[in-house]
Write an enzyme that holds these catalytic residues in place. Structure first.
Site, PDB file in Angstrom:
ATOM      1  N   SER A 297       0.861  -1.189   0.000  1.00 47.58           N
ATOM      2  CA  SER A 297       0.000   0.000   0.000  1.00 47.58           C
ATOM      3  C   SER A 297       0.892   1.231   0.000  1.00 47.58           C
ATOM      4  CB  SER A 297      -0.854   0.027   1.272  1.00 47.58           C
ATOM      5  OG  SER A 297      -0.063   0.409   2.384  1.00 47.58           O
ATOM      6  N   ASP A 298       0.327   2.398  -0.310  1.00 46.49           N
ATOM      7  CA  ASP A 298       1.074   3.612  -0.035  1.00 46.49           C
ATOM      8  C   ASP A 298       0.962   3.875   1.471  1.00 46.49           C
ATOM      9  OD1 ASP A 298       2.603   5.887  -0.229  1.00 46.49           O
ATOM     10  OD2 ASP A 298       1.489   6.759  -1.893  1.00 46.49           O
ATOM     11  N   TRP A 299       1.693   4.853   1.936  1.00 45.03           N
ATOM     12  CA  TRP A 299       1.803   5.157   3.368  1.00 45.03           C
ATOM     13  C   TRP A 299       0.406   5.316   3.997  1.00 45.03           C
ATOM     14  CZ3 TRP A 299       6.414   6.511   6.237  1.00 45.03           C
ATOM     15  CH2 TRP A 299       6.155   7.050   7.498  1.00 45.03           C
ATOM     16  N   ASN A 300       0.014   4.374   4.797  1.00 42.61           N
ATOM     17  CA  ASN A 300      -1.290   4.388   5.478  1.00 42.61           C
ATOM     18  C   ASN A 300      -2.478   4.493   4.520  1.00 42.61           C
ATOM     19  OD1 ASN A 300      -3.033   4.295   7.704  1.00 42.61           O
ATOM     20  ND2 ASN A 300      -3.100   6.533   7.868  1.00 42.61           N
TER      21      ASN A 300
END
Ligand code: BGC
Length: 735
Positions: free
Chosen positions: A279-282
């Site tokens: 995933s991207d950051w969070n």
């Protein structure tokens, strides 16, 4: 043309996935057996640990690594740190599974190369492959196994700050460069200790954010998604990229980090991708804000089932997946599948056999002289000459005095650009330093004039004074490094602060002026384009910025870069890109056509544009088609001659238009290009071959088709000039 009629003649329907060969990382049965053996030994918590990635390091994280509850780290760098953490994983954890450490090695690790938008302007895939390979060497030697790059988002909106991180507005060029970067980072074998695994991002259509506002909603037709935004990812996967990052944005109501269509249907079913999705950051946690789930467990389930394997800094998987399995909401076999994919990459990287790196190698490779000379070459090749009236460039090295003015002229930080990893301001050669080295410090007088983004004019009079005393003035203006990149969208494309006033004040001295632009996106500079005789677009060129600019100013290097993104006259023209549709009322000087009343319909500088200190003549376009039995090939060639008096580079560009089709088609599409070097008077015939299968599009049933009919073709120096020809496709066959 009616679809039914077309079917009667030669219409052949292609499933796009079938027309392109899948070349994912090879599956090795020995590795697969080892993965299965490990999986059998793993407790559910250890499996979920492999899907959990955290940033930085704390003692709590160290303990979790020991317990097998963290499989990956980001933002930890350096051989010593990497070895220390890896030791915990492979010597103190129960199953001894190594960590995979990722970092944003976007345009260099410590040796910083031009930002991607700049390097794309070189139109030189070999160069891009080399800089990626050298970045990989420094990163790998420093204990990084994985880069969150290349950023392959197509960006048609220069307000979007992240346009700086990609290759610009065109998907063909973007695809060629995406593949080159993957090859550069990964080499031919990921087990080579000086390679790192690539992660094309941000999957997908992140660049289509409404209004160019970062993280914003994406509302996009599926054919546009498939034709414009997906191909660069496909190219990166075909080049062997081992991982891919799911984006922050939604796509037509379904967030990209919980999107079964893009993550499973396209990526796995159509493209047969066998690496893992991070995933991207969070971006899994942010699914709560998107409003597609009420609890972290809800959104974690959606992300995992849609196809996101690893959770970057969301803490959603680690906190919820075990309960979800126990409650029977997800099957453990889906977790096994994600773990398998992560372990596969760890095996392919050779981490189980060689988890440690050699700190001495790190020391010897960081800022290696070969890296510095490559940084200079890539900086030189990325510069775009936008204007050179009366051949004011090159300046003579015998010039008596040069005034260097502007807030970016001696900036030691900004040339690093966004995402500069371990890059340090102290490594930078500023423009002022580059000029001083080139022509001797005594001849050079410097005044800052103003700040990048302030209203003060206090420095103007001193700047005017040194300009008045000089034989030529170099004004270095633009944006700070922080004005592009993530969360750095701008509503205006003007020069920030009162830099424009500074340029106007210097112009009043009537001295020969060169404006050197430093920026991470197209700027709207119509006044400068009209009044200033020389404009150099230098973007953020990395540690050799100043040397490369001085080389061009004083004629040691003839610039040959070309824009990979359209420069608008005003932000109000955005989106403005070369491969637009015609509309029913193509823009013209007539009243009732598609344009604005208060600005010409043309851009300030078109896609593909850039000048040279020499001149090139294009002649004798030849176009023919040939049926190979397999498919129809289009052969096109053109003569290009250097008709000036110095050696120079030209980027020869081939564009095509499908004149009549069952769906509306762009006015032009880039299909091939080649950067060539010619000596004075030298002439070369540049030859291209296209396959008819590349001339298709998605029809209303979302099938990839190539329709027979007439095509226009242009070969020239940019997207608006060039010799025009035509060809006809009468038959199309399955490849
Ligand atoms: C960015 C990604 C980046 C990640 C890790 C995110 O905020 O969108 O491009 O790779 O952070 O640093």
């Amino acid at each position: 043309m009616k679809v039914t009629k077309l079917i009667c003649i030669f219409l052949i329907v292609f499933i796009y996935a079938l027309t392109l060969s899948a070349q994912n990382l090879p599956i090795n049965s020995d590795v697969e057996n080892k993965i299965e053996t490990l999986l059998h030994q793993m407790a559910l918590a250890e499996k979920i640990g492999q899907l959990h990635q955290v940033s930085g390091i704390t003692n709590e994280y160290r303990q979790q690594i020991r317990e097998g509850k963290i499989g990956s780290l980001l933002n930890v760098r350096g051989a010593k740190t990497s070895n220390e953490l890896q030791k915990i994983a492979v010597e103190q954890s129960r199953l001894k599974i190594p960590l995979i450490i990722g970092n944003d090695v976007i345009h260099g690790y410590r040796t910083i190369y031009p930002i991607p938008l700049a390097e794309a302007a070189s139109w030189d895939p070999k160069l891009v492959e080399k800089t990626s390979a050298m970045a990989a060497k420094e990163a790998a030697a420093s204990g990084t196994h994985w880069t969150f790059a290349p950023m392959v988002d197509i960006a048609r909106d220069p307000r979007w700050g992240r346009i700086a991180e990609g290759s610009g507005e065109d998907h063909y060029l973007g695809s060629v460069l995406a593949a080159a970067k993957v090859r550069g980072f990964q080499g031919t074998d990921l087990k080579d200790p000086l390679t790192i695994v690539a992660c094309p991002k941000h999957y997908v259509a992140y660049g289509a954010a409404q209004g160019g506002r970062d993280y914003n909603t994406v509302d996009i037709a599926i054919n546009t998604l498939r034709e414009i935004y997906l191909p660069s990812f496909k190219a990166a996967i075909d080049a062997g990229a081992g991982t891919i990052m799911s984006a922050f944005n939604e796509i037509n109501g379904v967030p990209a980090s919980a999107n079964p269509f893009t993550l499973t249907q396209v990526l796995r079913n159509e493209w047969s991708f066998n690496g893992f999705v991070v995933s991207d950051w969070n971006s899994i946690g942010e699914l709560l804000n998107h409003g597609i789930g009420a609890t972290p467990a809800d959104v974690g389930k959606k992300a995992l089932l849609a196809g996101v394997d690893m959770d970057m800094m969301g803490f959603v998987y680690i906190n919820n997946l075990a309960d979800l399995v126990q409650q029977g909401q997800i099957e453990e076999k889906r977790i096994d599948e994600a773990v398998r994919r992560v372990l596969r990459i760890k095996f392919q990287l050779g981490l189980f056999d060689h988890p440690y790196v050699d700190p001495q190698l790190e020391d010897s490779l960081i800022l290696h002289k070969n890296h510095l000379s490559l940084a200079l070459e890539s900086a030189q090749k990325s510069i775009v000459l936008l204007k050179n009236d009366k051949n004011l460039l090159p300046l003579s090295k015998n010039i008596k005095s040069v005034a260097v003015i502007g807030p970016l002229a001696d900036s030691r930080y900004d040339p690093l650009g966004c995402w500069h990893c371990e890059g340090k301001a102290k490594d930078i050669v500023t423009v002022l330093e580059g000029i001083k080295t080139k022509i001797s410090p005594e001849k050079v007088h410097y005044v800052k004039g103003c700040e990048i983004n302030s209203q003060s004019t206090d420095g103007f009079s001193e700047a005017i004074q040194i300009a008045n005393m000089a034989d030529a003035v170099v004004v270095v203006v633009g944006e700070s490094a922080a004005m592009s990149g993530e969360a750095a969208s701008r509503a205006s494309l003007d020069l920030p602060g009162n830099q424009m006033e500074l340029v106007k004040a210097i112009f009043e001295t009537r001295k020969p002026i060169v404006v050197v632009l430093m920026n991470g996106r197209p700027l709207s500079i119509p006044w400068i384009a009209e009044h200033i005789p020389v404009i150099l677009e230098t973007w953020f060129l990395g540690i050799q910025h100043g040397n490369a600019v001085a080389d061009v100013l004083f004629g040691d290097v003839n610039p040959g870069g070309k824009l990979t993104v359209t420069f608008p006259r005003t932000v109000g023209q955005v989106p403005i890109y070369y491969n637009h549709k015609n509309t029913g009322r193509p823009p013209s000087d007539e009243k009732f056509t598609s344009k604005y009343m208060d600005v010409p319909f043309t851009p300030l500088y078109p896609f593909g544009y850039g000048l040279s200190l020499t001149k090139f003549k294009f002649s004798d376009l030849k176009v023919s088609t040939e049926n190979t039995g397999q498919s129809t090939k289009i052969n096109a060639s053109v003569g290009v001659q250097n008709v000036g008096d110095r050696v120079g580079d030209e980027v020869v560009q081939l564009y095509v238009q499908d004149v009549v089709a069952s769906m509306t088609r762009p006015v032009k599409e880039l299909k091939r290009f080649q950067r060539i070097t010619l000596k004075p008077s030298e002439k070369k015939r540049v030859e291209f071959q296209l396959d008819a299968n590349e001339l298709g599009f998605y029809n209303q049933n979302m099938e990839y088709i190539v329709e027979p009919g007439n095509f226009k073709i242009w070969i020239g120096p940019n997207s608006v000039e060039g010799l025009e020809g035509s060809f006809e496709i009468t038959d199309v066959r399955r490849d």
